[in-house]
Scaffold this active site. Structure first.
Site, short mmCIF file in Angstrom:
data_model
loop_
_atom_site.label_atom_id
_atom_site.label_comp_id
_atom_site.label_asym_id
_atom_site.label_seq_id
_atom_site.Cartn_x
_atom_site.Cartn_y
_atom_site.Cartn_z
N GLU A 109 -21.91 -18.42 -90.69
CA GLU A 109 -22.81 -17.48 -90.43
C GLU A 109 -23.24 -17.29 -92.33
O GLU A 109 -21.95 -17.93 -93.20
CB GLU A 109 -21.75 -16.34 -90.38
CG GLU A 109 -22.39 -15.31 -90.62
CD GLU A 109 -21.86 -13.66 -89.59
OE1 GLU A 109 -22.07 -12.72 -90.11
OE2 GLU A 109 -21.21 -13.92 -88.45
N ASP A 111 -24.29 -14.56 -95.27
CA ASP A 111 -24.50 -13.40 -95.23
C ASP A 111 -25.26 -12.67 -96.43
O ASP A 111 -24.46 -12.60 -97.40
CB ASP A 111 -22.98 -12.40 -94.90
CG ASP A 111 -22.61 -12.96 -93.41
OD1 ASP A 111 -23.42 -13.34 -92.68
OD2 ASP A 111 -21.60 -12.52 -93.68
N GLU A 113 -25.45 -8.62 -97.67
CA GLU A 113 -25.69 -7.21 -97.49
C GLU A 113 -25.92 -6.41 -98.15
O GLU A 113 -25.52 -7.08 -99.11
CB GLU A 113 -24.00 -6.92 -96.50
CG GLU A 113 -23.81 -8.43 -95.24
CD GLU A 113 -22.26 -7.72 -95.09
OE1 GLU A 113 -23.08 -6.62 -93.62
OE2 GLU A 113 -21.55 -7.32 -95.20
N THR A 127 -21.92 -11.11 -100.20
CA THR A 127 -21.93 -12.16 -99.81
C THR A 127 -20.78 -12.34 -99.23
O THR A 127 -19.73 -12.47 -99.55
CB THR A 127 -22.72 -13.28 -101.35
OG1 THR A 127 -21.67 -13.41 -101.60
CG2 THR A 127 -24.22 -12.44 -102.15
N TRP A 203 -16.13 2.17 -95.22
CA TRP A 203 -15.87 1.63 -95.58
C TRP A 203 -17.02 1.19 -97.35
O TRP A 203 -17.10 0.38 -97.75
CB TRP A 203 -15.62 0.67 -95.71
CG TRP A 203 -16.75 -0.31 -93.92
CD1 TRP A 203 -16.99 -0.17 -93.48
CD2 TRP A 203 -17.84 -1.60 -95.44
NE1 TRP A 203 -18.06 -1.33 -93.36
CE2 TRP A 203 -18.58 -1.45 -94.33
CE3 TRP A 203 -17.94 -2.95 -96.51
CZ2 TRP A 203 -19.52 -3.03 -94.43
CZ3 TRP A 203 -18.92 -2.92 -96.67
CH2 TRP A 203 -19.61 -3.54 -95.47
#
Length: 277
Positions: A109, A111, A113, A127, A203
């Site tokens: 993966e 990422d 975000e 990341t 979170w």
């Protein structure tokens, strides 16, 4: 045209795979999807909160549900580009995820975000990289512009030698292939492109201290100008290295390679390589 890799590739060795990739550097000059998003993506969840209208795809989040999409095709190496306009206003508690991923317990993966924040505060760019099902390689940055007022280009450049995260052509992170020192690198599993908009107020903003203000819902993120093309970069040139160092110096707020509480007995081996991780 879109790029598909058949199951043949999963049965060949690393050397053959790299030879095939070298050949593809001459063949993969292509673009997909800027004209018709319906041909490239499926809205996969959200009960109608995800929509494709003309050349723009939108995801929405309300108190009942978020939404998400995935690419119809899978990719092995190349450069993935998409323009995003993030949730405006008070986006605290929301997360817009934009990432490549394979499937299964040993998935890979890559990422992006985007963690929302209170009105007037900068977004946090989060990341991470997973290899063989293991992540824990987070780096975070404060965004140096307003990502909600206009579309900005977010790119993942993935080759057998390196992974580079780019924002409007500025590299924010590089993860090099360091298999020579025992660090797994994602290069065997084909991945789809995914995105989702969801609530993570336990979170996402200030460690969960700031909750989602549902009076501001629905929250909406927009996408356009999807492109895939061949990845020709094996390493960053001096100009891009300077930009990368500028981002790390001025905008990085978390790096797993400096988190002594998390790694009290020593950092992962890639952290010893300057600028990596």
């Amino acid at each position: 045209m879109a790029i598909f890799y058949s199951s043949f590739y999963s049965r060949i060795g690393t050397t053959s795979l790299l030879l095939i990739f070298t050949f593809q550097l001459f063949m993969l000059i292509y673009h997909v999807g800027a004209v018709n998003l319906n041909q490239n993506f499926d809205i996969t969840w959200g009960g109608g909160r995800g929509k494709i209208t003309g050349d723009v795809l939108t995801l929405s989040l309300d108190k009942i549900s978020g939404s998400g999409f995935q690419s119809k095709n899978e990719y092995l190496f190349g450069r993935i580009d998409m323009q995003l306009k993030l949730v405006p206003g008070n986006s605290a508690g929301t997360v817009t995820a934009y990432y490549l991923s394979s499937q299964g317990p040993t998935h890979d993966e890559i990422d992006f975000e985007f963690l929302g924040n209170s009105t007037g505060e900068p977004y946090t760019l989060h990341t991470n990289i997973y290899t063989q099902g293991k992540g824990e390689r987070e780096q975070q940055f404060r965004m140096w512009f307003d990502p909600t007022s206009n579309f900005h280009n977010y790119s993942i450049l993935w080759t057998p030698q390196t992974i580079v995260f780019l924002v409007d052509e500025t590299p924010v992170r590089e993860f090099k292939n360091m298999e020579s020192i025992g660090v797994p690198f994602p290069k065997h599993q084909r991945m789809r492109l995914y995105s989702s908009l969801w609530n993570a107020d336990q979170w996402a903003t200030q460690g969960g201290l700031v909750k989602t203000d549902w009076t501001q819902a629905p929250f909406t993120a927009s996408y356009r100008n999807f492109n895939v093309k061949g990845g020709f970069l094996s390493q960053l040139d001096s100009t891009r290295n300077q930009k990368l160092n500028w981002v790390r110096k001025n905008h990085m707020i978390y790096n797993y390679c400096t988190d002594t509480k998390r790694f009290p007995h020593g950092f992962p081996p890639e952290c010893a390589i300057t600028g990596s991780g």
